[in-house]
Design an enzyme around this catalytic site. Structure first.
Site, PDB file in Angstrom:
ATOM      1  NE  ARG A 271      -3.606  -2.389   2.468  1.00  0.00           N
ATOM      2  CZ  ARG A 271      -4.526  -2.666   3.373  1.00  0.00           C
ATOM      3  NH1 ARG A 271      -4.799  -1.761   4.309  1.00  0.00           N
ATOM      4  NH2 ARG A 271      -5.157  -3.812   3.380  1.00  0.00           N
ATOM      5  NE  ARG A 286      -1.317   4.957   9.245  1.00  0.00           N
ATOM      6  CZ  ARG A 286      -2.595   4.571   9.225  1.00  0.00           C
ATOM      7  NH1 ARG A 286      -3.141   4.159   8.119  1.00  0.00           N
ATOM      8  NH2 ARG A 286      -3.317   4.614  10.327  1.00  0.00           N
ATOM      9  CD  GLU A 358      -8.083  -1.378  11.054  1.00  0.00           C
ATOM     10  OE1 GLU A 358      -8.137  -2.166  10.095  1.00  0.00           O
ATOM     11  OE2 GLU A 358      -8.065  -0.139  10.920  1.00  0.00           O
ATOM     12  CB  SER A 361     -11.442  -4.056   8.854  1.00  0.00           C
ATOM     13  OG  SER A 361     -10.969  -2.864   9.430  1.00  0.00           O
ATOM     14  NE  ARG A 404      -1.789  -1.537  11.675  1.00  0.00           N
ATOM     15  CZ  ARG A 404      -2.589  -0.490  11.602  1.00  0.00           C
ATOM     16  NH1 ARG A 404      -3.730  -0.493  12.276  1.00  0.00           N
ATOM     17  NH2 ARG A 404      -2.266   0.564  10.881  1.00  0.00           N
TER      18      ARG A 404
END
Length: 441
Positions: A271, A286, A358, A361, A404
């Site tokens: 990403r 991130r 987070e 999801s 994460r």
């Protein structure tokens, strides 16, 4: 993609949904344009079909006139057919432009929100569904995973930057082994206990695969596009395994007996993080490349909500077995992603930040993706008759994001001396290692 008939027959409903998502006025205006284009399309199709019918009638008349020796009368009819053909060709060209514009606008509309999705303007309006576990009371100041990893000799951001620039990482020694332990544990959990079929998929996909799941055209700036073509097509690095796995059944009709299809895949994810300047620039939270274990369901609409809760539970089970405190959030109208009708976030406790972050999801997309992909199933028919195919529903969720999860393990299991205890369920994957100590990569 939304059902075009819904947009043209119930524009107020679609606009209300856009307002709940705080969409720009431009998108609301696009609803009116789709309605107008729909009316134009219907008019053009009506005129074209009338001309085709007229041509068929005239063709029979021409044949009869020639047979009767009335060539002059036949010539006039032929001129009428020619004029009708020219007008039909012009209509076809105009119709193609109308449909192309209509399709482009339809691709810009987000999914309809589930009625259970609460109103909200951002993440602060996401209600907590439940908590699991209590954050450990530390009698020392918690150290962030970056400093912990560097002291343990398992994380190297400096050399990663030398190779690839910022927001990349190198895992060394037991750090690399811990990463491998985490995703192997996830894969074993979901295949052996939760009944998923493991798949290994391509990491490069074509444009239509990303259009199918909703990443394109809206989120192109967040993707890594390859400079050259692949098999003559635009190609991209995958942002998540959701893209190739959900597209496994694109343009297929599955039998009802084949549902639900439950897949698990481990992949790297790429990403650009174009919209996250200045956020989480240090560490593993991130980054441009990370590993993730993804869970994907294809099911019939009647089981969609049940599947969503099961999928959520499977992701939660991974955190529970790791002994990591977390909370479940139901995302509000603004925070729900473009393609999702309803979404839960799992947020794991990060001691150094004193907050939950987070780690997964879990989304239900309804038929939003399957309409784009034409992924259907055939219900059971009545009286031995074949039933008409229906759009299936798709769901997915991280089970879990590996980097994460490593952050959470390092920080929640850290000790005052800088060592980190390995969660019990991971020790078999670590060759029995129970603790990581500073300088022992």
């Amino acid at each position: 993609m939304l059902d075009p008939k819904l947009v043209t027959t119930e524009p107020a409903l679609v606009k209300d949904n856009l307002r709940r998502r705080h969409a720009a006025q431009e998108l609301l205006d696009a609803v009116d344009e789709v309605v107008a284009l729909g009316a134009t399309r219907s008019r053009l199709i009506g005129e074209r079909d009338e001309l085709r019918n007229q041509r068929n009638v005239l063709s029979k008349e021409i044949g009869a006139l020639f047979k009767a020796g009335k060539a002059e009368d036949a010539a006039a009819a032929k001129e009428q057919v020619k004029a009708g053909s020219e007008r039909t060709a012009a209509i076809e060209e105009e119709l193609a432009g109308v449909e192309l514009r209509q399709q482009a606008l339809m691709m810009s509309f987000p999914n309809l929100l589930d009625p259970e999705v609460p109103e909200g303007a951002g993440e602060d309006d996401n209600p907590v569904v439940r908590h699991w576990g209590e954050p450990r009371a530390l009698d020392f100041e918690p150290v962030a995973h970056v400093e912990l990893g560097e002291a343990l000799g398992i994380l190297d951001f400096e050399r990663a930057a030398k190779i690839s620039g910022s927001r990349f990482w190198v895992l060394r020694g037991q750090g690399a082994r811990l990463e491998r332990a985490i995703f192997n544990f996830f894969l074993d959990l979901h295949t052996e206990q939760h009944g998923y079929q493991e798949v290994m998929v391509p990491y490069i996909v074509q444009r239509q695969a990303l259009e199918g799941t909703g990443q394109l055209p809206k989120f192109e700036e967040d993707l890594f596009k390859l400079q050259g073509k692949v098999n003559g097509e635009d190609a991209y690095l995958i942002p998540t395994a959701e893209v190739p796995v959900t597209n496994l059944h694109r343009e297929e009709i599955l039998d009802l007996q084949e549902l639900p299809r439950k897949y698990v895949a481990f992949t790297p994810c790429f990403r650009s993080e174009a919209g996250s300047a200045g956020r989480d620039v240090r560490g593993l939270m991130r980054v441009h490349q990370f590993h993730k274990v993804e869970l994907v369901w294809v099911t019939e609409p009647e089981r969609s909500e049940e599947a969503h809760q099961l999928l959520l539970g499977h992701a939660e089970r991974a955190l529970q077995l790791l002994g990591l405190p977390y909370r479940v959030m139901l995302l509000c109208s603004v925070d729900t992603s473009f393609s999702a009708a309803k979404c839960y976030d799992l947020e794991v406790w990060v001691p150094s930040q004193g907050k939950y972050r987070e780690v997964s999801s879990v989304s239900n997309f309804g038929d939003f993706q399957t309409r784009r992909m034409q992924l259907r199933y055939r219900p059971d028919g009545e009286g031995g008759k074949k039933a008409k195919p229906r759009l299936a529903h798709t769901l997915n969720g991280s089970g879990l994001a590996v980097g994460r999860t490593m952050v959470a393990i390092l920080e929640n299991y850290q000790q005052a001396d800088g060592s980190v205890v390995i969660p019990e369920v991971l020790r078999p994957y670590m060759g029995g290692i129970e603790i990581l100590r500073p300088g022992k990569a």
